[in-house]
Design a protein around this motif. Structure first.
Motif, PDB file in Angstrom:
ATOM      1  N   ALA A  67       0.841  -1.200   0.000  1.00  0.00           N
ATOM      2  CA  ALA A  67       0.000   0.000   0.000  1.00  0.00           C
ATOM      3  C   ALA A  67       0.875   1.249   0.000  1.00  0.00           C
ATOM      4  N   LEU A  68       1.958   1.207   0.779  1.00  0.00           N
ATOM      5  CA  LEU A  68       2.871   2.349   0.831  1.00  0.00           C
ATOM      6  C   LEU A  68       3.517   2.586  -0.532  1.00  0.00           C
ATOM      7  N   ARG A  69       3.815   1.498  -1.228  1.00  0.00           N
ATOM      8  CA  ARG A  69       4.430   1.632  -2.554  1.00  0.00           C
ATOM      9  C   ARG A  69       3.491   2.304  -3.554  1.00  0.00           C
ATOM     10  N   ARG A  70       2.182   2.169  -3.301  1.00  0.00           N
ATOM     11  CA  ARG A  70       1.215   2.732  -4.246  1.00  0.00           C
ATOM     12  C   ARG A  70       0.940   4.203  -3.995  1.00  0.00           C
ATOM     13  N   VAL A  71       1.463   4.724  -2.888  1.00  0.00           N
ATOM     14  CA  VAL A  71       1.242   6.147  -2.598  1.00  0.00           C
ATOM     15  C   VAL A  71       2.021   6.972  -3.605  1.00  0.00           C
ATOM     16  N   PRO A  72       1.335   7.899  -4.280  1.00  0.00           N
ATOM     17  CA  PRO A  72       2.036   8.682  -5.300  1.00  0.00           C
ATOM     18  C   PRO A  72       3.147   9.523  -4.674  1.00  0.00           C
ATOM     19  N   ALA A  73       4.332   9.412  -5.232  1.00  0.00           N
ATOM     20  CA  ALA A  73       5.471  10.194  -4.769  1.00  0.00           C
ATOM     21  C   ALA A  73       6.535  10.106  -5.859  1.00  0.00           C
ATOM     22  N   SER A  74       7.544  10.941  -5.749  1.00  0.00           N
ATOM     23  CA  SER A  74       8.619  10.853  -6.729  1.00  0.00           C
ATOM     24  C   SER A  74       9.346   9.527  -6.519  1.00  0.00           C
ATOM     25  N   PRO A  75       9.937   8.960  -7.605  1.00  0.00           N
ATOM     26  CA  PRO A  75      10.523   7.613  -7.514  1.00  0.00           C
ATOM     27  C   PRO A  75      11.513   7.472  -6.360  1.00  0.00           C
ATOM     28  N   ASP A  76      12.339   8.512  -6.134  1.00  0.00           N
ATOM     29  CA  ASP A  76      13.346   8.430  -5.084  1.00  0.00           C
ATOM     30  C   ASP A  76      12.721   8.363  -3.697  1.00  0.00           C
ATOM     31  N   VAL A  77      11.731   9.243  -3.485  1.00  0.00           N
ATOM     32  CA  VAL A  77      11.047   9.280  -2.192  1.00  0.00           C
ATOM     33  C   VAL A  77      10.374   7.951  -1.915  1.00  0.00           C
ATOM     34  N   ARG A  78       9.679   7.447  -2.944  1.00  0.00           N
ATOM     35  CA  ARG A  78       8.953   6.195  -2.770  1.00  0.00           C
ATOM     36  C   ARG A  78       9.920   5.055  -2.472  1.00  0.00           C
ATOM     37  N   ALA A 115      16.304   2.741  18.123  1.00  0.00           N
ATOM     38  CA  ALA A 115      17.578   2.750  17.393  1.00  0.00           C
ATOM     39  C   ALA A 115      17.331   2.954  15.904  1.00  0.00           C
ATOM     40  N   PHE A 116      16.354   2.217  15.348  1.00  0.00           N
ATOM     41  CA  PHE A 116      16.055   2.323  13.925  1.00  0.00           C
ATOM     42  C   PHE A 116      15.596   3.741  13.581  1.00  0.00           C
ATOM     43  N   GLY A 117      14.767   4.309  14.458  1.00  0.00           N
ATOM     44  CA  GLY A 117      14.260   5.660  14.213  1.00  0.00           C
ATOM     45  C   GLY A 117      15.377   6.689  14.232  1.00  0.00           C
ATOM     46  N   VAL A 118      16.311   6.551  15.189  1.00  0.00           N
ATOM     47  CA  VAL A 118      17.425   7.492  15.290  1.00  0.00           C
ATOM     48  C   VAL A 118      18.237   7.483  13.994  1.00  0.00           C
ATOM     49  N   VAL A 119      18.432   6.290  13.425  1.00  0.00           N
ATOM     50  CA  VAL A 119      19.232   6.179  12.205  1.00  0.00           C
ATOM     51  C   VAL A 119      18.442   6.635  10.976  1.00  0.00           C
ATOM     52  N   ALA A 120      17.169   6.207  10.891  1.00  0.00           N
ATOM     53  CA  ALA A 120      16.428   6.366   9.637  1.00  0.00           C
ATOM     54  C   ALA A 120      15.673   7.687   9.535  1.00  0.00           C
ATOM     55  N   PHE A 121      15.505   8.394  10.643  1.00  0.00           N
ATOM     56  CA  PHE A 121      14.623   9.562  10.600  1.00  0.00           C
ATOM     57  C   PHE A 121      15.191  10.685   9.725  1.00  0.00           C
ATOM     58  N   GLY A 122      16.511  10.848   9.755  1.00  0.00           N
ATOM     59  CA  GLY A 122      17.142  11.886   8.947  1.00  0.00           C
ATOM     60  C   GLY A 122      16.820  11.752   7.472  1.00  0.00           C
ATOM     61  N   PRO A 123      17.180  10.603   6.863  1.00  0.00           N
ATOM     62  CA  PRO A 123      16.864  10.411   5.439  1.00  0.00           C
ATOM     63  C   PRO A 123      15.383  10.552   5.125  1.00  0.00           C
ATOM     64  N   LEU A 124      14.524  10.095   6.057  1.00  0.00           N
ATOM     65  CA  LEU A 124      13.084  10.170   5.797  1.00  0.00           C
ATOM     66  C   LEU A 124      12.599  11.613   5.837  1.00  0.00           C
ATOM     67  N   MET A 125      13.230  12.441   6.662  1.00  0.00           N
ATOM     68  CA  MET A 125      12.799  13.835   6.750  1.00  0.00           C
ATOM     69  C   MET A 125      13.231  14.650   5.536  1.00  0.00           C
ATOM     70  N   GLU A 126      14.415  14.329   5.013  1.00  0.00           N
ATOM     71  CA  GLU A 126      14.957  15.091   3.890  1.00  0.00           C
ATOM     72  C   GLU A 126      14.035  15.076   2.680  1.00  0.00           C
ATOM     73  N   GLU A 127      13.372  13.924   2.504  1.00  0.00           N
ATOM     74  CA  GLU A 127      12.710  13.677   1.235  1.00  0.00           C
ATOM     75  C   GLU A 127      11.464  14.511   0.991  1.00  0.00           C
ATOM     76  N   GLN A 128      10.754  14.881   2.079  1.00  0.00           N
ATOM     77  CA  GLN A 128       9.371  15.336   1.880  1.00  0.00           C
ATOM     78  C   GLN A 128       9.252  16.672   1.151  1.00  0.00           C
TER      79      GLN A 128
END
Lengths: 267, 224
Positions: A158-169, B211-224
């Motif tokens: 389901a998360l994969r189907r969320v529209p987003a740019s390829p990198d973000v997804r 631990a996973f959140g501490v490592v992964a949160f940075g990359p996840l925040m950058e993208e939005q």
């Protein structure tokens, strides 16, 4: 997994004209000889499993349902491989040196196939459980974890189907896949750790003097091989389709840009 | 990192105190869930007392969904998320801060729900030390997983429906372990299980997700 060597006519024509305004080159649109032989091998192995499975003797306790051993461990095994592959491809995507859209497509394709195999595992297990335990479902550690695994990967898809740019997804999906895969080893060893109603790991029981008979072990191992081949073939096909989808999308976009430019030139 | 975490947690908690969404909507919702369970399960048969631990944790789980969604909504309005990203705070600190704020809110909510369970379901709160340890470990796991999946689902138009699908299976182990540990503490469990193993499982879950959140949160925040 992309073993295609042949190129389609369309792609050839686009490359030969070298028209910069035309849609970009499209890769091979059909599987190559390796995919074909993989498919044939999977078909033969499946056929052999079917024959061997159906000719197994009916056991005293379980009757005809004991023959499910040719299928059930195999599909469960294939779902583990599929989710393992999703995790591996996700790591390869996250690793900057190996990052490419290919690994993202492999991860998604493998998860889709894994979900199908997990559903098949639950279905065949339920049929067997109804016959042997008398109920379709029990809240046993392995059954519960398998259901949980299915839910986790449905969420992943389901998360994969969320529209987003390829990198973000791809990044989101990769992180989720790494979180989800932790349930796979837990599921595999659940029968050992929790002493569940579901019997122990079949592979750990192969020793002399065990009640698991030779013919059954043979059928099970053949089932494992057959399902692995089926998985590999499906993965190759699904990854190819995913790549074509991506390329078609890019081509459409390029085409639209060209058309808009032409309109601008006319005005 | 820790200073940033405190800053972010303080900010989120201040917003909750001022907006009163947690006290005026989330807490009444949680109590409503308790009452609905009582409607659904015949209160006179003792079913509620026996199932109290499980019902309590289901109510916590549903409220945690709201709290996590709320923590994400705060960052989606008027570009505050972008401001947070540009603030130069450590992403790991932001993760710990947001998770910490959720932990504080959920612990307060669990206290309220605990009183509700004692009053409405007729549970005898013996073994409160084990219950408190269970609540802390489980809540840390819930908040860490919730914040992580909240960030994964953030920014999409379907996040309200996507988050439960992602989060609920992932935190199912917390529900199971917390329920068993609470049952052992309350003496309502069918089996003679020690709560220690389940507490250990809850702690491992919390540590892994933090631990996973501490490592992964940075990359996840950058993208939005």
């Amino acid at each position: 997994m992309t073993t295609e060597t042949s190129t389609s006519d369309i792609a050839e024509k686009d490359r030969s004209t070298g028209d910069p305004s035309g849609p970009g080159p499209i890769g091979p649109t059909s599987g190559g000889p390796l995919t074909l032989s993989l498919g044939l091998a999977a078909m033969v192995a499946l056929g052999a499993t079917l024959v061997l499975g159906l000719t197994l003797p009916a056991t005293v306790e379980q009757g005809d349902y004991s023959r499910l051993i040719a299928i059930h461990p195999g599909v469960a095994w294939a779902s583990y491989i599929a989710f393992g592959m999703t995790a591996l491809a996700s790591v390869l995507w996250l690793w900057p040196r190996t990052r490419s859209g290919h690994w993202d497509r492999v991860a998604g394709a493998s998860a889709e196939i894994g979900v199908v195999f997990t559903a098949l595992t639950l279905a065949t297990g339920s049929i067997w459980g109804r016959a042997t335990w008398g109920v379709w479902w029990v809240w046993d550690a392995r059954l519960t974890l398998s259901a949980l695994m299915l839910a986790l990967y449905l969420g992943y898809l389901a998360l994969r189907r969320v529209p987003a740019s390829p990198d973000v997804r791809a990044r989101r999906s990769a992180v989720t896949a790494l979180l989800a895969v932790t349930v796979v080893p837990l599921n595999h060893f659940a029968v050992t750790w929790w002493r569940t109603l579901h019997q122990g790991r079949s592979m750990a029981q192969i020793d002399p003097g065990n009640d698991l008979d030779g013919a059954f072990i043979g059928a099970m191992l053949l089932g494992l091989l057959a399902m692995t081949l089926v998985y590999a073939w499906l993965l190759a096909q699904r990854v190819r389709v995913a790549r074509l989808e991506d390329e078609a999308e890019e081509a459409t976009l390029a085409q639209a840009i060209v058309e808009r430019r032409r309109e601008a030139a006319v005005v | 990192m820790w200073r940033d975490a405190l800053l972010v947690a303080g900010k989120d908690l201040r917003i909750e105190v001022r907006s009163r969404v947690a006290t005026n909507q989330v807490a009444p919702f949680a109590l409503l869930v308790l009452v609905l369970f009582a409607f659904a399960l015949d209160p006179d048969r003792g079913v509620l007392t026996r199932a109290a631990a499980g019902l309590f944790w289901v109510a916590v789980l549903l409220s945690a969904l709201l709290a996590v969604q709320r923590a994400q909504t705060v960052e989606s309005a008027e570009g505050t998320g972008d401001a947070l990203r540009l603030s130069g705070l450590d992403p790991a600190g932001i993760f710990l801060g947001k998770a910490g704020a959720v932990v504080v809110q959920l612990l307060a909510l669990e206290l309220l729900l605990g009183v509700g369970v004692v009053v409405l379901y007729g549970v005898d709160p013996s073994g409160w030390a084990t219950l408190a340890a269970t609540a802390v470990a489980a809540t840390m796991g819930l908040a860490a997983a919730g914040t992580l999946y909240g960030a994964l689902a953030a920014g999409s138009r379907v996040r309200e429906t996507l988050l439960p699908l992602l989060l609920l299976p992932a935190v199912a182990p917390v529900l199971i372990a917390a329920t068993r540990a609470s049952e052992a503490a309350l003496g309502t469990g069918g089996l003679d299980v020690a709560s220690g193993d389940w507490l250990a499982l809850l702690s491992v879950f919390a540590v892994v997700y933090v631990a996973f959140g501490v490592v992964a949160f940075g990359p996840l925040m950058e993208e939005q």
